[in-house]
Scaffold this motif. Structure first.
Motif, mmCIF file in Angstrom:
data_model
loop_
_atom_site.group_PDB
_atom_site.id
_atom_site.type_symbol
_atom_site.label_atom_id
_atom_site.label_comp_id
_atom_site.label_asym_id
_atom_site.label_seq_id
_atom_site.Cartn_x
_atom_site.Cartn_y
_atom_site.Cartn_z
ATOM 1 N N PHE A 1 13.615 45.533 27.750
ATOM 2 C CA PHE A 1 13.336 45.226 29.156
ATOM 3 C C PHE A 1 13.427 46.490 30.007
ATOM 4 O O PHE A 1 12.557 46.744 30.852
ATOM 5 N N LEU B 1 10.476 48.326 32.073
ATOM 6 C CA LEU B 1 10.650 48.555 33.510
ATOM 7 C C LEU B 1 10.408 50.024 33.860
ATOM 8 O O LEU B 1 9.740 50.335 34.867
ATOM 9 N N THR C 1 6.558 50.789 33.287
ATOM 10 C CA THR C 1 5.707 50.135 34.273
ATOM 11 C C THR C 1 5.880 50.734 35.655
ATOM 12 O O THR C 1 4.900 51.007 36.355
ATOM 13 N N THR C 2 7.128 50.961 36.060
ATOM 14 C CA THR C 2 7.384 51.477 37.411
ATOM 15 C C THR C 2 6.793 52.866 37.596
ATOM 16 O O THR C 2 6.070 53.135 38.569
ATOM 17 N N TRP D 1 2.963 45.954 31.738
ATOM 18 C CA TRP D 1 4.119 45.167 31.299
ATOM 19 C C TRP D 1 3.840 44.447 29.984
ATOM 20 O O TRP D 1 4.714 44.361 29.118
ATOM 21 N N LEU E 1 8.762 35.997 32.898
ATOM 22 C CA LEU E 1 9.360 35.747 34.208
ATOM 23 C C LEU E 1 8.980 36.777 35.281
ATOM 24 O O LEU E 1 8.627 36.384 36.402
ATOM 25 N N PRO E 2 9.033 38.089 35.018
ATOM 26 C CA PRO E 2 8.681 39.040 36.084
ATOM 27 C C PRO E 2 7.258 38.872 36.622
ATOM 28 O O PRO E 2 7.032 38.903 37.831
ATOM 29 N N THR E 3 6.269 38.711 35.732
ATOM 30 C CA THR E 3 4.895 38.529 36.192
ATOM 31 C C THR E 3 4.721 37.198 36.908
ATOM 32 O O THR E 3 3.966 37.108 37.882
ATOM 33 N N LEU F 1 7.009 35.662 38.724
ATOM 34 C CA LEU F 1 7.588 35.827 40.065
ATOM 35 C C LEU F 1 6.668 36.645 40.968
ATOM 36 O O LEU F 1 6.559 36.373 42.166
ATOM 37 N N LEU F 2 5.989 37.645 40.395
ATOM 38 C CA LEU F 2 5.044 38.432 41.179
ATOM 39 C C LEU F 2 3.931 37.559 41.733
ATOM 40 O O LEU F 2 3.604 37.616 42.923
#
Length: 287
Positions: A79, A83, A86-87, A216, A263-265, A267-268
């Motif tokens: 993870f 992160l 991607t960032t 991601w 989950l991250p995508t 939430l985006l």
């Protein structure tokens, strides 16, 4: 001030009936998607025995599936790697593509059309075709199993798409903003960073979300350039967990790992869906 009344079209039965098949298809697709995702969510909080007996959540919410996936399955490492990749790649790509798109859409100079055509050509080249030359170059430079190499490749591959998307977006913005900035004494760089870049926020957010999802969930490039497990992102890490299922049989942990990836995508899209719509359909004042 008097409130303006909304003008509503009169109800047209024939028009609604013509749209009915499309509505039915969307409803069926929505129900199928909700059931599928809902089942995965419930399975991630159940035990493996409950999954195979189709008796989900019989013993309540089993949160230890997520704890086990995060610790034992090394998902915390995967993870953080995703992160970081991607960032950095996202911000570096936007930092390069935004000024490039603005210049190509606003200024006339020798080779402008050629640069635009090259961007379109670069979009048509699949990343798989350049993997072998990139791998040979990375070997010669000693950049295999290097975070810098992975982030640099992600950035270079996504610059053409980001530039092309923002080029079309900047083209929709009215030149009156720049004319007013020139009257106020702004330099071209000040005009871009203080006026045009904020106006392009919907487009930048939209392309940023697309880039986030692509990087991601990327798998192939990370598999080639990150053979060290300590450098693997979530996509490669999830595949290694799937491969280990033949020995561990921990299907509940697998579904928990899938939810951590998704989950991250999710939430985006949940919180920025309006920005996506505005970025795709909108712009500034048109001339």
């Amino acid at each position: 001030m008097a409130k303006t009344k909304e003008i509503r079209e009169p109800f047209n039965l024939k028009k609604e009936l013509r749209l009915l098949p499309g509505y039915l298809i969307l409803i069926v697709w929505l129900i199928f998607t909700i059931i599928l995702i809902g089942w995965i969510v419930l399975a991630s909080f159940s035990t493996t025995k409950e999954i195979f007996s189709n008796n989900l959540l019989a013993s309540g919410f089993v949160v230890k599936n997520y704890v086990k996936a995060w610790t034992t399955g090394k998902f915390s490492v995967y993870f953080m790697n995703s992160l970081i990749y991607t960032t950095f790649s996202l911000f570096a790509t936007i930092l390069i593509s935004s000024p490039a798109a603005y210049v190509l859409s606003r200024f006339e100079f020798f080779g402008r059309k050629t640069f635009q055509r090259l961007i379109v050509i670069a979009l048509s080249v699949p990343p798989v075709m350049v993997i072998i030359p990139l791998y040979g170059l990375a070997v010669n430079l000693g950049l295999i199993n290097s975070r810098i190499a992975i982030m640099f490749i992600y950035m270079c591959i996504n610059v053409p798409f980001c530039t092309f998307f923002l080029l079309n977006f900047f083209a929709t913005l009215s030149t009156t903003f720049e004319e007013a900035a020139v009257i106020d004494g702004c330099t071209p760089s000040q005009t871009f960073f203080q006026i045009m870049l904020p106006l392009a926020q919907p487009g930048i957010i939209t392309v940023g979300i697309f880039l986030f999802v692509n990087i991601w969930n990327e798998y192939f490039i990370a598999l080639i350039f990150a053979s060290n497990s300590a450098l693997r992102p979530l996509g490669v890490g999830l595949y290694s967990i799937i491969q280990s299922m033949k020995y561990s049989g921990d299907w509940a942990g697998l579904y928990a790992s899938v939810m951590i990836v998704v989950l991250p995508t999710f939430l985006l899209y949940l919180f920025l869906s309006q920005k996506i719509i505005a970025g795709v359909t909108g712009g500034g004042l048109k001339e």
